[in-house]
Design a protein around this motif. Structure first.
Motif, PDB file in Angstrom:
ATOM      1  N   LEU A 145       4.593  18.751  -0.168  1.00 47.78           N
ATOM      2  CA  LEU A 145       5.877  18.994  -0.824  1.00 47.78           C
ATOM      3  C   LEU A 145       7.038  18.873   0.161  1.00 47.78           C
ATOM      4  CD1 LEU A 145       5.023  21.882  -3.301  1.00 47.78           C
ATOM      5  CD2 LEU A 145       5.360  19.453  -3.813  1.00 47.78           C
ATOM      6  N   ALA A 146       6.856  19.330   1.388  1.00 53.11           N
ATOM      7  CA  ALA A 146       7.916  19.191   2.400  1.00 53.11           C
ATOM      8  C   ALA A 146       8.177  17.717   2.682  1.00 53.11           C
ATOM      9  CB  ALA A 146       7.536  19.928   3.683  1.00 53.11           C
ATOM     10  N   LYS A 147       7.136  16.928   2.758  1.00 55.09           N
ATOM     11  CA  LYS A 147       7.287  15.491   3.007  1.00 55.09           C
ATOM     12  C   LYS A 147       8.047  14.827   1.857  1.00 55.09           C
ATOM     13  CE  LYS A 147       4.433  11.556   4.402  1.00 55.09           C
ATOM     14  NZ  LYS A 147       3.048  11.134   4.711  1.00 55.09           N
ATOM     15  N   ALA A 148       7.686  15.160   0.624  1.00 53.93           N
ATOM     16  CA  ALA A 148       8.377  14.591  -0.544  1.00 53.93           C
ATOM     17  C   ALA A 148       9.828  15.066  -0.591  1.00 53.93           C
ATOM     18  CB  ALA A 148       7.642  14.980  -1.829  1.00 53.93           C
ATOM     19  N   ARG A 149      10.047  16.367  -0.359  1.00 53.70           N
ATOM     20  CA  ARG A 149      11.411  16.907  -0.358  1.00 53.70           C
ATOM     21  C   ARG A 149      12.271  16.256   0.711  1.00 53.70           C
ATOM     22  NH1 ARG A 149      11.243  22.041   2.239  1.00 53.70           N
ATOM     23  NH2 ARG A 149      11.280  20.635   4.008  1.00 53.70           N
ATOM     24  N   ASP A 150      11.730  16.121   1.913  1.00 54.93           N
ATOM     25  CA  ASP A 150      12.499  15.526   3.003  1.00 54.93           C
ATOM     26  C   ASP A 150      12.875  14.085   2.683  1.00 54.93           C
ATOM     27  OD1 ASP A 150      12.263  17.954   4.285  1.00 54.93           O
ATOM     28  OD2 ASP A 150      10.751  17.257   5.740  1.00 54.93           O
ATOM     29  N   HIS A 151      11.969  13.353   2.061  1.00 55.32           N
ATOM     30  CA  HIS A 151      12.280  11.980   1.638  1.00 55.32           C
ATOM     31  C   HIS A 151      13.391  11.986   0.590  1.00 55.32           C
ATOM     32  CE1 HIS A 151      11.959   7.911   0.188  1.00 55.32           C
ATOM     33  NE2 HIS A 151      11.736   8.382  -1.019  1.00 55.32           N
ATOM     34  N   MET A 152      13.274  12.873  -0.399  1.00 53.51           N
ATOM     35  CA  MET A 152      14.294  12.942  -1.450  1.00 53.51           C
ATOM     36  C   MET A 152      15.654  13.332  -0.894  1.00 53.51           C
ATOM     37  SD  MET A 152      12.279  14.775  -4.537  1.00 53.51           S
ATOM     38  CE  MET A 152      10.632  14.281  -4.961  1.00 53.51           C
ATOM     39  N   ARG A 153      15.673  14.166   0.120  1.00 54.08           N
ATOM     40  CA  ARG A 153      16.929  14.618   0.723  1.00 54.08           C
ATOM     41  C   ARG A 153      17.629  13.518   1.512  1.00 54.08           C
ATOM     42  NH1 ARG A 153      19.589  18.726  -1.462  1.00 54.08           N
ATOM     43  NH2 ARG A 153      18.171  20.383  -2.020  1.00 54.08           N
ATOM     44  N   THR A 154      16.925  12.402   1.785  1.00 51.40           N
ATOM     45  CA  THR A 154      17.595  11.278   2.437  1.00 51.40           C
ATOM     46  C   THR A 154      18.495  10.532   1.459  1.00 51.40           C
ATOM     47  OG1 THR A 154      15.824   9.665   2.017  1.00 51.40           O
ATOM     48  CG2 THR A 154      15.699  10.963   4.078  1.00 51.40           C
ATOM     49  N   ILE A 155      18.305  10.791   0.173  1.00 52.18           N
ATOM     50  CA  ILE A 155      19.137  10.216  -0.878  1.00 52.18           C
ATOM     51  C   ILE A 155      20.072  11.334  -1.328  1.00 52.18           C
ATOM     52  CG2 ILE A 155      19.149   9.122  -3.152  1.00 52.18           C
ATOM     53  CD1 ILE A 155      16.087   8.523  -2.529  1.00 52.18           C
ATOM     54  N   PRO A 156      21.385  11.244  -1.023  1.00 52.18           N
ATOM     55  CA  PRO A 156      22.278  12.371  -1.329  1.00 52.18           C
ATOM     56  C   PRO A 156      22.257  12.733  -2.809  1.00 52.18           C
ATOM     57  CG  PRO A 156      23.433  10.663  -0.091  1.00 52.18           C
ATOM     58  CD  PRO A 156      22.092  10.106  -0.478  1.00 52.18           C
ATOM     59  N   PRO A 157      22.189  14.041  -3.098  1.00 55.70           N
ATOM     60  CA  PRO A 157      22.275  14.461  -4.500  1.00 55.70           C
ATOM     61  C   PRO A 157      23.659  14.134  -5.050  1.00 55.70           C
ATOM     62  CG  PRO A 157      22.301  16.361  -3.041  1.00 55.70           C
ATOM     63  CD  PRO A 157      22.056  15.155  -2.193  1.00 55.70           C
ATOM     64  N   ARG A 158      23.762  14.076  -6.335  1.00 57.26           N
ATOM     65  CA  ARG A 158      25.020  13.730  -6.987  1.00 57.26           C
ATOM     66  C   ARG A 158      26.165  14.605  -6.500  1.00 57.26           C
ATOM     67  NH1 ARG A 158      26.560  14.624 -13.126  1.00 57.26           N
ATOM     68  NH2 ARG A 158      28.536  13.567 -13.100  1.00 57.26           N
ATOM     69  N   SER A 159      25.883  15.881  -6.265  1.00 64.10           N
ATOM     70  CA  SER A 159      26.927  16.803  -5.836  1.00 64.10           C
ATOM     71  C   SER A 159      27.471  16.440  -4.466  1.00 64.10           C
ATOM     72  CB  SER A 159      26.402  18.236  -5.832  1.00 64.10           C
ATOM     73  OG  SER A 159      25.336  18.360  -4.920  1.00 64.10           O
ATOM     74  N   ALA A 160      26.720  15.652  -3.669  1.00 61.62           N
ATOM     75  CA  ALA A 160      27.164  15.299  -2.325  1.00 61.62           C
ATOM     76  C   ALA A 160      27.935  13.986  -2.293  1.00 61.62           C
ATOM     77  CB  ALA A 160      25.964  15.202  -1.391  1.00 61.62           C
ATOM     78  N   LYS A 161      27.966  13.262  -3.412  1.00 58.94           N
ATOM     79  CA  LYS A 161      28.676  11.994  -3.434  1.00 58.94           C
ATOM     80  C   LYS A 161      30.177  12.239  -3.431  1.00 58.94           C
ATOM     81  CE  LYS A 161      24.961   9.448  -5.527  1.00 58.94           C
ATOM     82  NZ  LYS A 161      24.435   8.820  -6.689  1.00 58.94           N
ATOM     83  N   PRO A 162      30.934  11.320  -2.833  1.00 53.49           N
ATOM     84  CA  PRO A 162      32.394  11.492  -2.782  1.00 53.49           C
ATOM     85  C   PRO A 162      32.983  11.644  -4.184  1.00 53.49           C
ATOM     86  CG  PRO A 162      31.693   9.633  -1.424  1.00 53.49           C
ATOM     87  CD  PRO A 162      30.494  10.099  -2.193  1.00 53.49           C
ATOM     88  N   ARG A 163      33.987  12.503  -4.270  1.00 57.47           N
ATOM     89  CA  ARG A 163      34.648  12.755  -5.548  1.00 57.47           C
ATOM     90  C   ARG A 163      35.760  11.746  -5.755  1.00 57.47           C
ATOM     91  NH1 ARG A 163      35.750  19.007  -6.332  1.00 57.47           N
ATOM     92  NH2 ARG A 163      35.713  18.339  -8.475  1.00 57.47           N
ATOM     93  N   ARG A 164      36.019  11.445  -7.006  1.00 54.50           N
ATOM     94  CA  ARG A 164      37.157  10.602  -7.349  1.00 54.50           C
ATOM     95  C   ARG A 164      38.397  11.461  -7.423  1.00 54.50           C
ATOM     96  NH1 ARG A 164      35.213   8.222 -12.660  1.00 54.50           N
ATOM     97  NH2 ARG A 164      33.348   9.393 -12.310  1.00 54.50           N
ATOM     98  N   GLY A 165      39.517  10.891  -7.030  1.00 55.94           N
ATOM     99  CA  GLY A 165      40.778  11.614  -7.165  1.00 55.94           C
ATOM    100  C   GLY A 165      41.099  12.452  -5.953  1.00 55.94           C
TER     101      GLY A 165
END
Length: 171
Positions: A145-165
């Motif tokens: 699970l740590a290996k899968a989580r760490d891989h997923m964390r390399t792809i920024p979650p939506r909340s981490a994407k730059p905001r518009r405006g």
């Protein structure tokens, strides 16, 4: 063949692992949500927020860090933090590092609620998940699970994407 299994999809073993993960997650989450509601009048997300804050050395985090950590939308997080604030379990204040940011801090009342829900929370997780496993299974599960989580964390979650405006307050 179409769907999630087949030629371009998942192997039967991958599909079985994925479906088992979904079912285990759902069963544990359902039982945990019931326990959290009964013991502390908390939702699952509210517990995650309080536990994250309670685990922080300073008892606080910026809203964006909280959203990324619990993988929750900014607007949903703002709503949940507002509920916790009205209940006296957290406070919000301007961030010292970034004037546009908001810092959330767990209160003593929030720590008391965590202390009240943790024993039952741990008992449910142990009963549903860990009692069926031996130590080697737990070690393997933690590693995988740590290996899968760490891989997923390399792809920024939506909340981490730059905001518009520009010019909007960053929470």
């Amino acid at each position: 063949m179409s769907g999630i299994s087949g030629e371009q999809g998942l192997t039967p073993v991958e599909l079985g692992a994925y479906l088992a993960l979904i079912e285990v997650s759902s069963l544990v989450r359902h039982a945990v949500e019931q326990q959290l509601q009964e013991a502390g009048n908390l939702s699952y997300v509210q517990f995650q927020l309080l536990a994250t804050l309670g685990d922080a050395p300073t008892g606080n985090r910026r809203m964006t860090e909280l959203a990324d950590g619990v993988v929750y939308s900014r607007s949903g997080l703002t709503y949940q933090v507002g509920l916790l604030e009205r209940a006296g379990l957290v406070t919000r204040s301007p961030s010292e590092e970034d004037e546009r940011g908001i810092t959330v801090t767990v209160t003593e009342a929030g720590r008391r609620v965590l202390a009240a829900v943790f024993p039952g929370h741990i008992a449910i997780v142990r009963q549903l998940l860990f009692d069926a496993l031996d130590q080697n299974d737990v070690d393997d599960l933690a590693r995988v699970l740590a290996k899968a989580r760490d891989h997923m964390r390399t792809i920024p979650p939506r909340s981490a994407k730059p905001r518009r405006g520009a010019g909007r307050r960053s929470e």
